[in-house]
Design a protein around this motif. Sequence first.
Motif, PDB file in Angstrom:
ATOM      1  N   VAL A  88       3.370  -1.854  -4.405  1.00 53.71           N
ATOM      2  CA  VAL A  88       3.095  -2.046  -5.737  1.00 53.71           C
ATOM      3  C   VAL A  88       3.503  -3.720  -6.009  1.00 53.71           C
ATOM      4  N   VAL A  89       4.744  -3.606  -6.000  1.00 50.47           N
ATOM      5  CA  VAL A  89       4.602  -4.854  -6.351  1.00 50.47           C
ATOM      6  C   VAL A  89       5.051  -6.064  -5.567  1.00 50.47           C
ATOM      7  N   SER A  90       4.432  -5.810  -4.249  1.00 49.82           N
ATOM      8  CA  SER A  90       4.195  -6.828  -3.262  1.00 49.82           C
ATOM      9  C   SER A  90       2.380  -7.307  -3.600  1.00 49.82           C
ATOM     10  N   TRP A  91       1.698  -6.101  -4.465  1.00 54.44           N
ATOM     11  CA  TRP A  91       0.545  -6.060  -4.820  1.00 54.44           C
ATOM     12  C   TRP A  91       0.120  -7.326  -5.964  1.00 54.44           C
ATOM     13  N   LEU A  92       1.042  -6.965  -7.240  1.00 59.03           N
ATOM     14  CA  LEU A  92       1.589  -7.086  -8.434  1.00 59.03           C
ATOM     15  C   LEU A  92       2.384  -8.892  -7.644  1.00 59.03           C
ATOM     16  N   LEU A  93       2.982  -9.139  -7.009  1.00 59.12           N
ATOM     17  CA  LEU A  93       3.559 -10.288  -7.124  1.00 59.12           C
ATOM     18  C   LEU A  93       2.862 -11.939  -6.004  1.00 59.12           C
ATOM     19  N   LEU A  94       2.188 -10.812  -5.252  1.00 62.28           N
ATOM     20  CA  LEU A  94       0.750 -11.896  -4.917  1.00 62.28           C
ATOM     21  C   LEU A  94      -0.022 -11.789  -5.663  1.00 62.28           C
ATOM     22  N   ARG A  95      -0.163 -11.170  -6.375  1.00 60.72           N
ATOM     23  CA  ARG A  95      -1.171 -11.217  -7.788  1.00 60.72           C
ATOM     24  C   ARG A  95      -2.741 -10.790  -6.901  1.00 60.72           C
ATOM     25  N   GLY A  96      -2.634  -9.176  -5.996  1.00 65.33           N
ATOM     26  CA  GLY A  96      -3.174  -8.893  -5.435  1.00 65.33           C
ATOM     27  C   GLY A  96      -4.379  -9.134  -4.042  1.00 65.33           C
ATOM     28  N   ARG A  97      -3.493 -10.474  -3.300  1.00 62.80           N
ATOM     29  CA  ARG A  97      -4.295 -11.312  -2.531  1.00 62.80           C
ATOM     30  C   ARG A  97      -3.253 -11.160  -1.577  1.00 62.80           C
ATOM     31  N   CYS A  98      -4.072 -11.355   0.119  1.00 62.92           N
ATOM     32  CA  CYS A  98      -3.160 -11.672   1.212  1.00 62.92           C
ATOM     33  C   CYS A  98      -2.119 -12.716   1.786  1.00 62.92           C
ATOM     34  N   ALA A  99      -1.473 -12.251   1.697  1.00 65.42           N
ATOM     35  CA  ALA A  99      -0.392 -13.770   1.844  1.00 65.42           C
ATOM     36  C   ALA A  99      -0.845 -14.715   3.317  1.00 65.42           C
ATOM     37  N   HIS A 100      -2.139 -14.530   4.110  1.00 65.93           N
ATOM     38  CA  HIS A 100      -2.142 -15.040   4.853  1.00 65.93           C
ATOM     39  C   HIS A 100      -3.415 -15.474   4.404  1.00 65.93           C
ATOM     40  N   CYS A 101      -4.802 -15.144   4.269  1.00 66.60           N
ATOM     41  CA  CYS A 101      -5.259 -15.848   3.722  1.00 66.60           C
ATOM     42  C   CYS A 101      -6.382 -16.037   2.650  1.00 66.60           C
ATOM     43  N   GLU A 142      -7.507 -13.674   0.279  1.00 66.36           N
ATOM     44  CA  GLU A 142      -8.832 -12.867  -0.061  1.00 66.36           C
ATOM     45  C   GLU A 142      -8.055 -11.909  -0.747  1.00 66.36           C
ATOM     46  N   PRO A 143      -9.088 -11.988  -1.210  1.00 71.93           N
ATOM     47  CA  PRO A 143      -8.664 -10.366  -2.654  1.00 71.93           C
ATOM     48  C   PRO A 143      -8.098  -9.145  -2.083  1.00 71.93           C
ATOM     49  N   VAL A 144      -7.368  -8.222  -2.410  1.00 72.32           N
ATOM     50  CA  VAL A 144      -6.384  -6.672  -1.427  1.00 72.32           C
ATOM     51  C   VAL A 144      -7.205  -5.933  -2.787  1.00 72.32           C
ATOM     52  N   SER A 145      -7.986  -5.264  -2.831  1.00 71.74           N
ATOM     53  CA  SER A 145      -8.032  -4.331  -3.862  1.00 71.74           C
ATOM     54  C   SER A 145      -7.020  -3.453  -4.493  1.00 71.74           C
ATOM     55  N   VAL A 146      -7.377  -3.744  -5.448  1.00 72.19           N
ATOM     56  CA  VAL A 146      -6.231  -2.919  -6.829  1.00 72.19           C
ATOM     57  C   VAL A 146      -6.147  -1.709  -6.550  1.00 72.19           C
ATOM     58  N   ARG A 147      -7.260  -0.840  -5.581  1.00 70.20           N
ATOM     59  CA  ARG A 147      -7.133   0.518  -4.985  1.00 70.20           C
ATOM     60  C   ARG A 147      -5.303   0.983  -3.963  1.00 70.20           C
ATOM     61  N   TYR A 148      -5.123   0.116  -3.612  1.00 72.52           N
ATOM     62  CA  TYR A 148      -3.865   0.330  -2.625  1.00 72.52           C
ATOM     63  C   TYR A 148      -2.451   0.552  -3.297  1.00 72.52           C
ATOM     64  N   LEU A 194      -7.372  12.947   1.001  1.00 73.35           N
ATOM     65  CA  LEU A 194      -8.313  13.605   1.669  1.00 73.35           C
ATOM     66  C   LEU A 194      -9.840  13.473   0.342  1.00 73.35           C
ATOM     67  N   ALA A 195      -8.862  13.460  -0.704  1.00 73.97           N
ATOM     68  CA  ALA A 195      -9.571  12.874  -2.171  1.00 73.97           C
ATOM     69  C   ALA A 195     -10.524  11.611  -2.098  1.00 73.97           C
ATOM     70  N   MET A 196      -9.561  10.323  -1.440  1.00 75.54           N
ATOM     71  CA  MET A 196     -10.057   9.287  -1.414  1.00 75.54           C
ATOM     72  C   MET A 196     -10.883   8.818  -0.257  1.00 75.54           C
ATOM     73  N   ILE A 197     -10.763   9.730   1.227  1.00 74.19           N
ATOM     74  CA  ILE A 197     -11.895   9.485   2.056  1.00 74.19           C
ATOM     75  C   ILE A 197     -13.013  10.486   2.104  1.00 74.19           C
ATOM     76  N   ASP A 198     -12.577  11.344   1.135  1.00 73.12           N
ATOM     77  CA  ASP A 198     -14.295  12.588   0.766  1.00 73.12           C
ATOM     78  C   ASP A 198     -15.171  11.257  -0.187  1.00 73.12           C
ATOM     79  N   VAL A 199     -13.872  10.719  -1.397  1.00 63.81           N
ATOM     80  CA  VAL A 199     -14.908  10.118  -1.988  1.00 63.81           C
ATOM     81  C   VAL A 199     -15.354   8.408  -1.081  1.00 63.81           C
ATOM     82  N   ASP A 200     -14.853   7.957  -0.461  1.00 61.52           N
ATOM     83  CA  ASP A 200     -15.717   6.862   1.063  1.00 61.52           C
ATOM     84  C   ASP A 200     -16.608   7.208   1.579  1.00 61.52           C
ATOM     85  N   VAL A 201     -16.665   8.626   2.699  1.00 62.63           N
ATOM     86  CA  VAL A 201     -17.054   8.667   3.452  1.00 62.63           C
ATOM     87  C   VAL A 201     -17.770  10.257   3.231  1.00 62.63           C
TER      88      VAL A 201
END
Length: 262
Positions: free
Chosen positions: A55-68, A70-76, A113-120
């Motif tokens: 949670v903390v890293s996603w917030l500090l990086l404003r939902g983006r990858c530190a390298h590229c 690119e946006p990282v999904s809020v689902r994480y 399981l809930a998230m995987i079932d939603v995805d695939v």
Amino acid sequence: MTWVLYLGIGALGLAVGSFLNVVIHRVPRGESVVRPGSRCPRCAHAIAARHNVPVVSWLLLRGRCAHCREPVSVRYPLVEAGTAALFVAVTARFGVDPALPAYLYLAAVAVALAMIDVDVKRLPNVIVLPSYGVGVLLLLPAVLVGGDWSALVRGLLGMTVLFALYFTLTLVHPAGMGFGDVKLAGLLGLYLGWLSWSSVWVGTLAGFLLGSVVGVALLASGRADRKTALPFGPAMLAGAFLAVFVAAPVTHWYASLLTAGA
């Protein structure tokens, strides 16, 4: 000391939720959840430890990858925070009880399981089937400490009954659910049966009710039609956890209505 316990369980839930994000992404693809380490899903660059704090890293990086960048999904972070919240709720429900680890394990499995079932639209055997054995092993200490073998027997019977019920429903209406739902039903029957028979029935009915409500809502909103395959696993899991928390008061309320009517 209660708050210290909740803070510790919450921190554990965040860490487990971070691992579940890996499970959710990799298991459907048949990839190892151990190697390689966490990587950006877009550029595949390894994520540094300082950028992998739940949670903390996603917030500090404003939902983006530190390298590229690119946006990282809020689902994480939502999976991480949701797992932590569920862990705390389960701990509040059971307290310091020998059965607590078993239900924390079920909570983690439920999120994945809930998230995987939603995805695939699948409930992977690699998660569901070993969970039968893990569930029994984690419940055994509660039996040995409390000496209540009837709870374990009831759990095994609940497992058998729900497996048989869902298997029959699959034979009668194959298009309604998959065999993955049947195998999940047995696992949920084990945990709900351990608690009580009322938990088994409340959890089962709640699962069907929640699935129906979601289905009707998707049809009404135009996001699905009568031919759309909808995952039923999340409803089953939500219904089961609803029963874990409210089956006892619901049963008591219903019994009081019957008594008043008599």
